[in-house]
Motif scaffolding. Structure first.
Motif, mmCIF file in Angstrom:
data_model
loop_
_atom_site.group_PDB
_atom_site.id
_atom_site.type_symbol
_atom_site.label_atom_id
_atom_site.label_comp_id
_atom_site.label_asym_id
_atom_site.label_seq_id
_atom_site.Cartn_x
_atom_site.Cartn_y
_atom_site.Cartn_z
ATOM 1 N N GLY B 64 0.824 -1.215 0.000
ATOM 2 C CA GLY B 64 0.000 0.000 0.000
ATOM 3 C C GLY B 64 0.852 1.257 0.000
ATOM 4 O O GLY B 64 2.069 1.209 -0.225
ATOM 5 N N ASP B 65 0.190 2.381 0.266
ATOM 6 C CA ASP B 65 0.913 3.655 0.325
ATOM 7 C C ASP B 65 1.769 3.693 1.584
ATOM 8 O O ASP B 65 1.440 3.066 2.579
ATOM 9 N N PRO B 66 2.885 4.393 1.588
ATOM 10 C CA PRO B 66 3.332 5.314 0.532
ATOM 11 C C PRO B 66 4.107 4.632 -0.610
ATOM 12 O O PRO B 66 4.425 5.279 -1.593
ATOM 13 N N TYR B 67 4.373 3.297 -0.439
ATOM 14 C CA TYR B 67 5.200 2.629 -1.470
ATOM 15 C C TYR B 67 4.479 2.589 -2.816
ATOM 16 O O TYR B 67 5.093 2.722 -3.860
ATOM 17 N N GLN B 68 3.171 2.382 -2.758
ATOM 18 C CA GLN B 68 2.414 2.340 -4.010
ATOM 19 C C GLN B 68 2.528 3.687 -4.738
ATOM 20 O O GLN B 68 2.725 3.730 -5.951
ATOM 21 N N PHE B 69 2.411 4.761 -3.967
ATOM 22 C CA PHE B 69 2.563 6.079 -4.599
ATOM 23 C C PHE B 69 3.950 6.225 -5.208
ATOM 24 O O PHE B 69 4.099 6.686 -6.353
ATOM 25 N N LEU B 127 -11.545 8.457 -14.299
ATOM 26 C CA LEU B 127 -11.470 7.460 -13.229
ATOM 27 C C LEU B 127 -11.294 8.164 -11.892
ATOM 28 O O LEU B 127 -10.506 9.096 -11.780
ATOM 29 N N GLY B 128 -12.017 7.703 -10.905
ATOM 30 C CA GLY B 128 -11.822 8.236 -9.561
ATOM 31 C C GLY B 128 -11.070 7.225 -8.712
ATOM 32 O O GLY B 128 -10.746 6.131 -9.181
ATOM 33 N N GLY B 129 -10.761 7.600 -7.495
ATOM 34 C CA GLY B 129 -10.163 6.627 -6.585
ATOM 35 C C GLY B 129 -8.724 6.890 -6.225
ATOM 36 O O GLY B 129 -8.132 6.162 -5.427
ATOM 37 N N LEU B 130 -8.121 7.938 -6.835
ATOM 38 C CA LEU B 130 -6.756 8.269 -6.429
ATOM 39 C C LEU B 130 -6.813 8.960 -5.068
ATOM 40 O O LEU B 130 -7.823 9.583 -4.730
ATOM 41 N N GLY B 131 -5.756 8.864 -4.333
ATOM 42 C CA GLY B 131 -5.768 9.486 -3.007
ATOM 43 C C GLY B 131 -4.387 9.881 -2.549
ATOM 44 O O GLY B 131 -3.393 9.636 -3.243
ATOM 45 N N VAL B 214 -2.741 13.175 -7.747
ATOM 46 C CA VAL B 214 -2.976 12.966 -6.310
ATOM 47 C C VAL B 214 -3.840 14.099 -5.749
ATOM 48 O O VAL B 214 -4.781 13.859 -4.990
ATOM 49 N N MET B 215 -3.509 15.323 -6.158
ATOM 50 C CA MET B 215 -4.232 16.491 -5.614
ATOM 51 C C MET B 215 -5.712 16.478 -6.022
ATOM 52 O O MET B 215 -6.584 16.774 -5.196
ATOM 53 N N VAL B 216 -5.978 16.134 -7.300
ATOM 54 C CA VAL B 216 -7.389 16.169 -7.744
ATOM 55 C C VAL B 216 -8.089 14.825 -7.498
ATOM 56 O O VAL B 216 -9.304 14.716 -7.636
ATOM 57 N N ARG B 217 -7.274 13.792 -7.178
ATOM 58 C CA ARG B 217 -7.765 12.470 -6.787
ATOM 59 C C ARG B 217 -8.601 11.775 -7.867
ATOM 60 O O ARG B 217 -9.471 10.964 -7.584
ATOM 61 N N SER B 218 -8.338 12.147 -9.120
ATOM 62 C CA SER B 218 -9.063 11.480 -10.216
ATOM 63 C C SER B 218 -8.352 11.744 -11.540
ATOM 64 O O SER B 218 -7.492 12.628 -11.631
ATOM 65 N N LEU B 219 -8.721 10.961 -12.541
ATOM 66 C CA LEU B 219 -8.262 11.216 -13.908
ATOM 67 C C LEU B 219 -9.423 11.853 -14.651
ATOM 68 O O LEU B 219 -10.489 11.243 -14.761
ATOM 69 N N GLU B 220 -9.217 13.061 -15.114
ATOM 70 C CA GLU B 220 -10.280 13.757 -15.854
ATOM 71 C C GLU B 220 -9.708 14.215 -17.183
ATOM 72 O O GLU B 220 -8.671 14.875 -17.216
ATOM 73 N N ILE B 221 -10.428 13.883 -18.251
ATOM 74 C CA ILE B 221 -9.927 14.230 -19.577
ATOM 75 C C ILE B 221 -9.832 15.747 -19.748
ATOM 76 O O ILE B 221 -8.979 16.257 -20.482
#
Lengths: 242, 317
Positions: B64-69, B127-131, B214-221
């Motif tokens: 998990g985080d922080p290693y995943q990040f 896509l959402g779900g970033l943190g 990370v800041m917006v916590r999502s992928l937005e086109i």
């Protein structure tokens, strides 16, 4: 001092055989032949004769359409300019010969990126040749006068520790004072550093005064190289087409 | 940490300022030093953003985080650096116009891929779900901490750009930018120097893209907008492309002015923030580029090398 003229047993510093070159598909040089020994070799000719094309091709900046170029026996035909430089070829173009955004000292240091001798030692030698530049090290090269720019360009090439120096119309556009000074510097560089110099010039009188041998280039065709003393006014008129 | 005094939107405004400052510093190395006219900044930044997001959301990591990040940010940086290397190689023989069109084309390809590869990127829906790679309990604390971390990363980019000016590699880049033919006669490969610069700066753009994700916590086109490139370029051209501080000063006068001062401290009517202001922002940025190029192309801070600076750099000489 002519080192190898007429002596086929010595490997020439520069050997050009049947060289044709130009821009895109347009040939400017046509089967030019000459060799340069331990000497000042002047290439004379009018505007458009192909002098700049010849030197740019020798420096590796333009492709050779046919023929060959060798430095000290090593074939460098169509070798990248950076590789030619590493083999000891220093090049000073006629225009845009310095890096304007770099200071004078930085122009020297980028010139000295290759070579093994200590940087300071090479810089001191440049200052011995061009002492006026010592006070202008911090200036932006783009703010220098025409004569000072030529000195910086020449100094930058000398920092590469070349054994062959290619000078493309080094006195073009200079005032008479700088013109005389510059020819003296070129003769001095050849005498003290012992490097071969290929020099293109429109100013035949001054070039003949310091050159050992001469080739006249006319519409991309080179004459038979001859001793500078043997050049006659008629031959120059023919070469310059006047 | 009690951050009640701090407006959450102000944190995001400051984040944009810092982010564009980082991109501006990287564009300074590309355009100001090496004269590579990169009009596809958003492409390299977007590769980082989407590589990070996809790696983070689509791969089942055993940790998990922080290693995943850290792993996903490294993937984003490497992906953007690889893109920089490839694009840099493809444009290496092109003139300024070709470079401009080539980099713009690259950015367009990135947008098209992000839109069409729905299985990976979520396409237009995103896509959402970033943190955040930490958990302090409060969102505002997370965001403020992330702003500080991003500021630290941009500070490192600043130090790197500052150092490049004083290294042989930097001087070679300036030489290549000023006169490539002459630079080739120095005995160093101009192409290799340019590719190295493109790779490093594009990688850093990708890292900033990942940090944005990370800041917006999502992928937005919608985030892959030409406004990213425009903001970085406008700021740098206003401040001065050739100076390290050019991007800093330029961003303060453009992005900070619009996204913080006008947006938060001027009494503008309701609704302007979402409609009129973004349009006015882009219009002003575009006008700033045009006016500066006409009246003061070297930017507010002027030329790269000045005698006073050179005396300091030259030391004993």
């Amino acid at each position: 001092m002519v080192g190898i003229a007429g002596d086929s047993s010595v490997t020439p510093a520069v050997a050009v055989r049947g060289l044709s070159s130009g821009y895109g598909s347009v040939a400017v040089l046509h089967e030019v032949d000459f060799t340069v020994g331990h000497e000042i070799f002047a290439v004379l000719g009018a505007n458009g004769a192909g002098k700049t094309t010849l030197l740019a091709t020798l420096a590796g900046l333009l492709p050779a359409f046919s023929g060959s170029i060798a430095y000290h026996g090593t074939d460098v035909t169509n070798l990248a300019a950076s590789e030619s430089a590493r083999l000891g070829v220093g090049y000073v173009p006629q225009e845009a010969a310095v890096f304007p955004d770099l200071s004078v000292l930085e122009n020297f240091t980028v010139g000295g990126m290759i070579g093994t001798r200590p940087h300071e030692e090479r810089l001191e030698e440049v200052f011995e040749t061009f002492p006026d530049l010592r006070d202008k090290l911090h200036l932006r090269a783009g703010n220098l006068s025409g004569g000072e720019s030529r000195m910086v360009a020449c100094g930058r090439a000398l920092m590469q520790d070349p054994n062959v120096l290619l000078l493309d119309e080094p006195t073009a556009g200079l005032s008479p004072l700088y013109l005389q000074l510059f020819f003296e510097k070129i003769a001095d560089i050849h005498r003290t550093r012992g490097m071969s110099i290929v020099l293109t010039e429109q100013n035949a009188t001054q070039a003949l005064a310091i050159a050992d041998r001469v080739m006249v280039l006319s519409l991309g065709v080179g004459s038979e190289p001859m001793l500078a003393d043997a050049v006659t006014t008629d031959l120059l008129r023919e070469g310059y087409q006047i | 940490m009690n951050l009640d005094w701090l407006d959450a939107f102000l944190i995001f405004g400051a984040f944009k300022v810092v982010e564009i400052m980082g991109l501006g510093l990287l564009v300074h190395l590309q355009l100001g030093l090496t004269r590579v006219a990169n009009f596809g900044v958003v492409g390299f930044w977007g590769v980082g953003l989407y590589a990070f997001g996809v790696a983070h959301l689509k791969v089942d990591w055993p940790f998990g985080d922080p290693y995943q990040f850290l792993v996903c940010a490294a993937i984003a940086t490497v992906a953007a650096a690889a893109a920089g290397l490839v694009v840099g190689w493809l444009i290496s023989e092109l003139d300024d116009d070709g470079t401009l069109v080539g980099t713009l084309g690259f950015a367009t390809i990135v947008v098209i891929l992000a839109t069409t590869q729905q299985g990976l990127t979520g396409g237009a829906l995103g896509l959402g779900g970033l943190g955040f790679p930490y958990d302090f309990g409060r969102v505002k604390t997370h965001e403020f901490t992330w702003l500080l971390i991003t500021t630290a990363v941009v500070a490192l980019i600043f130090v790197y750009a500052w150092r490049v000016h004083r290294t042989p590699h930097g001087r070679l880049l300036i030489a290549v930018g000023a006169n490539e033919a002459l630079a080739r006669s120095l005995g160093k490969s101009a192409t290799a120097a340019r590719l190295r610069m493109m790779t490093v700066t594009s990688g850093a753009m990708g890292l900033l893209g990942a940090m944005h994700g990370v800041m917006v916590r999502s992928l937005e086109i919608n985030s892959l907008d030409v406004g990213v490139t425009l903001a970085a370029l406008a700021a740098l051209i206003l401040g001065g492309t050739a100076r390290v501080f050019g991007a800093v000063v330029g961003v303060l006068l453009t992005v900070a002015l619009f996204d913080i001062v006008i947006q938060f401290y001027l009494p503008i009517p309701d609704g302007w923030n979402t409609q009129a202001l973004p349009v006015a922002r882009e219009a002003v940025f575009g006008a700033a580029i045009v006016l500066m190029l006409i009246f003061r192309p070297q930017g507010l801070l002027g030329q790269m090398r000045r005698p006073a600076l050179m005396r300091r750099l030259h030391g004993d000489w």
